[in-house]
Design a protein around this motif. Structure first.
Motif, PDB file in Angstrom:
ATOM      1  N   THR A  22       0.879  -1.242   0.163  1.00 11.43           N
ATOM      2  CA  THR A  22       0.078  -0.156   0.076  1.00 11.43           C
ATOM      3  C   THR A  22       0.899   1.174   0.018  1.00 11.43           C
ATOM      4  OG1 THR A  22      -0.316  -0.273   2.327  1.00 11.43           O
ATOM      5  CG2 THR A  22      -2.066  -0.950   1.001  1.00 11.43           C
ATOM      6  N   LYS A  23       2.174   1.240   0.292  1.00  8.18           N
ATOM      7  CA  LYS A  23       3.266   1.901   0.192  1.00  8.18           C
ATOM      8  C   LYS A  23       4.255   1.817  -0.602  1.00  8.18           C
ATOM      9  CE  LYS A  23       1.877   4.682   4.443  1.00  8.18           C
ATOM     10  NZ  LYS A  23       2.172   5.048   5.636  1.00  8.18           N
ATOM     11  N   PRO A  24       4.081   1.772  -2.174  1.00  5.10           N
ATOM     12  CA  PRO A  24       5.111   0.967  -2.731  1.00  5.10           C
ATOM     13  C   PRO A  24       6.425   1.877  -3.132  1.00  5.10           C
ATOM     14  CG  PRO A  24       3.369   2.010  -4.413  1.00  5.10           C
ATOM     15  CD  PRO A  24       2.820   2.055  -2.732  1.00  5.10           C
ATOM     16  N   GLU A  25       6.646   2.982  -2.361  1.00  2.00           N
ATOM     17  CA  GLU A  25       7.586   3.881  -2.371  1.00  2.00           C
ATOM     18  C   GLU A  25       8.695   3.645  -1.254  1.00  2.00           C
ATOM     19  OE1 GLU A  25       4.566   6.066   0.411  1.00  2.00           O
ATOM     20  OE2 GLU A  25       4.405   5.202  -1.473  1.00  2.00           O
ATOM     21  N   MET A  26       8.101   2.821  -0.301  1.00  2.00           N
ATOM     22  CA  MET A  26       8.929   2.281   0.871  1.00  2.00           C
ATOM     23  C   MET A  26       9.857   1.098   0.400  1.00  2.00           C
ATOM     24  SD  MET A  26       6.487   1.768   4.115  1.00  2.00           S
ATOM     25  CE  MET A  26       7.789   1.090   5.188  1.00  2.00           C
ATOM     26  N   GLU A  27      11.127   1.117   0.909  1.00  2.00           N
ATOM     27  CA  GLU A  27      12.039   0.048   0.450  1.00  2.00           C
ATOM     28  C   GLU A  27      11.715  -1.015   0.840  1.00  2.00           C
ATOM     29  OE1 GLU A  27      16.757  -0.297   1.361  1.00  2.00           O
ATOM     30  OE2 GLU A  27      15.974   1.684   0.788  1.00  2.00           O
ATOM     31  N   THR A  28      11.995  -1.977   0.174  1.00  2.00           N
ATOM     32  CA  THR A  28      11.813  -3.588   0.568  1.00  2.00           C
ATOM     33  C   THR A  28      12.737  -4.026   1.789  1.00  2.00           C
ATOM     34  OG1 THR A  28      11.061  -4.288  -1.669  1.00  2.00           O
ATOM     35  CG2 THR A  28      11.774  -6.043  -0.211  1.00  2.00           C
ATOM     36  N   GLN A  29      12.196  -4.492   2.712  1.00  2.00           N
ATOM     37  CA  GLN A  29      13.122  -4.898   3.932  1.00  2.00           C
ATOM     38  C   GLN A  29      13.251  -6.453   3.596  1.00  2.00           C
ATOM     39  OE1 GLN A  29      11.288  -3.895   7.829  1.00  2.00           O
ATOM     40  NE2 GLN A  29      10.316  -2.323   6.890  1.00  2.00           N
ATOM     41  N   ILE A  30      14.664  -6.791   4.091  1.00  2.00           N
ATOM     42  CA  ILE A  30      15.105  -8.041   3.931  1.00  2.00           C
ATOM     43  C   ILE A  30      15.846  -8.685   5.201  1.00  2.00           C
ATOM     44  CG2 ILE A  30      16.602  -9.689   2.441  1.00  2.00           C
ATOM     45  CD1 ILE A  30      16.677  -7.467   0.224  1.00  2.00           C
ATOM     46  N   LYS A  31      15.440  -9.744   5.474  1.00  2.00           N
ATOM     47  CA  LYS A  31      15.775 -10.127   6.794  1.00  2.00           C
ATOM     48  C   LYS A  31      15.841 -11.712   6.688  1.00  2.00           C
ATOM     49  CE  LYS A  31      13.268  -6.632   9.257  1.00  2.00           C
ATOM     50  NZ  LYS A  31      12.361  -6.301  10.484  1.00  2.00           N
ATOM     51  N   SER A  32      16.760 -12.295   7.487  1.00  2.00           N
ATOM     52  CA  SER A  32      16.970 -13.855   7.545  1.00  2.00           C
ATOM     53  C   SER A  32      16.427 -14.302   9.202  1.00  2.00           C
ATOM     54  CB  SER A  32      18.588 -13.870   7.478  1.00  2.00           C
ATOM     55  OG  SER A  32      18.951 -13.470   6.344  1.00  2.00           O
ATOM     56  N   TYR A  33      15.845 -15.434   9.012  1.00  2.00           N
ATOM     57  CA  TYR A  33      15.393 -16.223  10.054  1.00  2.00           C
ATOM     58  C   TYR A  33      15.698 -17.767  10.071  1.00  2.00           C
ATOM     59  CZ  TYR A  33      12.854 -11.998  10.995  1.00  2.00           C
ATOM     60  OH  TYR A  33      12.266 -10.514  10.994  1.00  2.00           O
ATOM     61  N   ARG A  34      15.848 -18.370  11.078  1.00  2.00           N
ATOM     62  CA  ARG A  34      15.784 -19.713  11.420  1.00  2.00           C
ATOM     63  C   ARG A  34      14.772 -20.418  12.039  1.00  2.00           C
ATOM     64  NH1 ARG A  34      20.469 -22.345   9.923  1.00  2.00           N
ATOM     65  NH2 ARG A  34      22.216 -20.760   9.435  1.00  2.00           N
ATOM     66  N   SER A  35      14.243 -21.445  11.424  1.00  2.00           N
ATOM     67  CA  SER A  35      13.084 -22.111  12.371  1.00  2.00           C
ATOM     68  C   SER A  35      13.746 -23.122  13.518  1.00  2.00           C
ATOM     69  CB  SER A  35      12.356 -23.112  11.465  1.00  2.00           C
ATOM     70  OG  SER A  35      13.469 -24.229  11.235  1.00  2.00           O
ATOM     71  N   ASP A  36      13.094 -23.391  14.535  1.00  2.00           N
ATOM     72  CA  ASP A  36      13.600 -24.310  15.522  1.00  2.00           C
ATOM     73  C   ASP A  36      13.785 -25.562  14.844  1.00  2.00           C
ATOM     74  OD1 ASP A  36      10.972 -25.602  15.236  1.00  2.00           O
ATOM     75  OD2 ASP A  36      10.333 -24.875  17.161  1.00  2.00           O
ATOM     76  N   GLU A  37      14.150 -26.339  15.910  1.00  2.00           N
ATOM     77  CA  GLU A  37      14.658 -27.606  15.326  1.00  2.00           C
ATOM     78  C   GLU A  37      13.595 -28.744  14.845  1.00  2.00           C
ATOM     79  OE1 GLU A  37      13.643 -27.591  19.659  1.00  2.00           O
ATOM     80  OE2 GLU A  37      15.364 -26.600  18.354  1.00  2.00           O
ATOM     81  N   ASN A  38      12.262 -28.256  15.108  1.00  2.00           N
ATOM     82  CA  ASN A  38      10.856 -28.803  14.503  1.00  2.00           C
ATOM     83  C   ASN A  38      10.459 -28.248  13.375  1.00  2.00           C
ATOM     84  OD1 ASN A  38      11.036 -30.787  16.740  1.00  2.00           O
ATOM     85  ND2 ASN A  38      10.157 -28.990  17.997  1.00  2.00           N
ATOM     86  N   GLY A  39      11.111 -27.268  12.708  1.00  2.00           N
ATOM     87  CA  GLY A  39      10.652 -26.705  11.516  1.00  2.00           C
ATOM     88  C   GLY A  39       9.598 -25.549  11.959  1.00  2.00           C
ATOM     89  N   VAL A  40       9.386 -25.086  13.022  1.00  2.00           N
ATOM     90  CA  VAL A  40       8.507 -24.178  13.241  1.00  2.00           C
ATOM     91  C   VAL A  40       9.311 -22.639  12.992  1.00  2.00           C
ATOM     92  CG1 VAL A  40       7.032 -22.779  14.908  1.00  2.00           C
ATOM     93  CG2 VAL A  40       6.875 -25.320  14.872  1.00  2.00           C
ATOM     94  N   LEU A  41       8.779 -21.744  12.107  1.00  2.00           N
ATOM     95  CA  LEU A  41       9.424 -20.490  11.993  1.00  2.00           C
ATOM     96  C   LEU A  41       8.453 -19.592  12.621  1.00  2.00           C
ATOM     97  CD1 LEU A  41      11.540 -18.873  10.448  1.00  2.00           C
ATOM     98  CD2 LEU A  41      10.058 -18.841   8.611  1.00  2.00           C
ATOM     99  N   THR A  42       9.104 -18.391  13.383  1.00  2.00           N
ATOM    100  CA  THR A  42       8.502 -17.533  14.057  1.00  2.00           C
ATOM    101  C   THR A  42       8.834 -16.052  13.509  1.00  2.00           C
ATOM    102  OG1 THR A  42       7.813 -18.667  15.760  1.00  2.00           O
ATOM    103  CG2 THR A  42       7.540 -16.389  16.115  1.00  2.00           C
ATOM    104  N   ILE A  43       8.371 -15.084  12.743  1.00  2.00           N
ATOM    105  CA  ILE A  43       8.819 -13.996  12.520  1.00  2.00           C
ATOM    106  C   ILE A  43       8.089 -12.971  12.990  1.00  2.00           C
ATOM    107  CG2 ILE A  43       8.926 -12.579  10.301  1.00  2.00           C
ATOM    108  CD1 ILE A  43       8.799 -15.074   8.604  1.00  2.00           C
ATOM    109  N   PRO A  44       8.893 -12.172  13.824  1.00  2.00           N
ATOM    110  CA  PRO A  44       8.167 -11.018  14.634  1.00  2.00           C
ATOM    111  C   PRO A  44       7.814  -9.823  13.760  1.00  2.00           C
ATOM    112  CG  PRO A  44      10.551 -11.104  14.895  1.00  2.00           C
ATOM    113  CD  PRO A  44      10.307 -12.288  14.083  1.00  2.00           C
ATOM    114  N   LEU A  45       6.745  -9.204  14.114  1.00  2.00           N
ATOM    115  CA  LEU A  45       6.339  -8.035  13.459  1.00  2.00           C
ATOM    116  C   LEU A  45       6.417  -6.826  14.214  1.00  2.00           C
ATOM    117  CD1 LEU A  45       3.071  -9.844  11.610  1.00  2.00           C
ATOM    118  CD2 LEU A  45       5.299  -9.623  10.779  1.00  2.00           C
ATOM    119  N   GLN A  46       6.965  -6.899  15.146  1.00  2.00           N
ATOM    120  CA  GLN A  46       6.916  -5.764  16.288  1.00  2.00           C
ATOM    121  C   GLN A  46       7.957  -4.736  15.178  1.00  2.00           C
ATOM    122  OE1 GLN A  46       8.759  -6.493  19.494  1.00  2.00           O
ATOM    123  NE2 GLN A  46       8.818  -4.278  20.549  1.00  2.00           N
TER     124      GLN A  46
END
Length: 80
Positions: A22-46
């Motif tokens: 909704t604001k295409p002028e904003m720069e794309t944010q790129i981040k890296s994350y790892r799941s836990d050992e069970n494959g559950v990936l949690t990405i914070p939106l704070q």
């Protein structure tokens, strides 16, 4: 804290591209994350601005490249 949660069949390390649709002028944010050992990936939106976001996940597993794309609406926090 609000999060995005994904479940994989195996542990993954992902690169995540956040694009504010909704604001295409904003720069794309790129981040890296790892799941836990069970494959559950949690990405914070704070700290992410409210609005509609395109979220693209890229990862490699067993020598193959994968990607997944989702649209996410982040709402403004409620004020009491």
């Amino acid at each position: 804290m609000k999060t995005l949660n994904f479940s994989f069949d195996h542990p993954v390390a992902v690169k995540v591209f956040f694009t504010h649709t909704t604001k295409p002028e904003m720069e794309t944010q790129i981040k890296s994350y790892r799941s836990d050992e069970n494959g559950v990936l949690t990405i914070p939106l704070q700290g992410m601005e409210s609005g509609l976001w395109n979220v693209l996940l890229e990862w490699n597993y067993d020598g193959r490249d994968f990607c997944m794309e989702r649209s996410v609406k982040i709402k403004e926090p409620k004020v009491s």
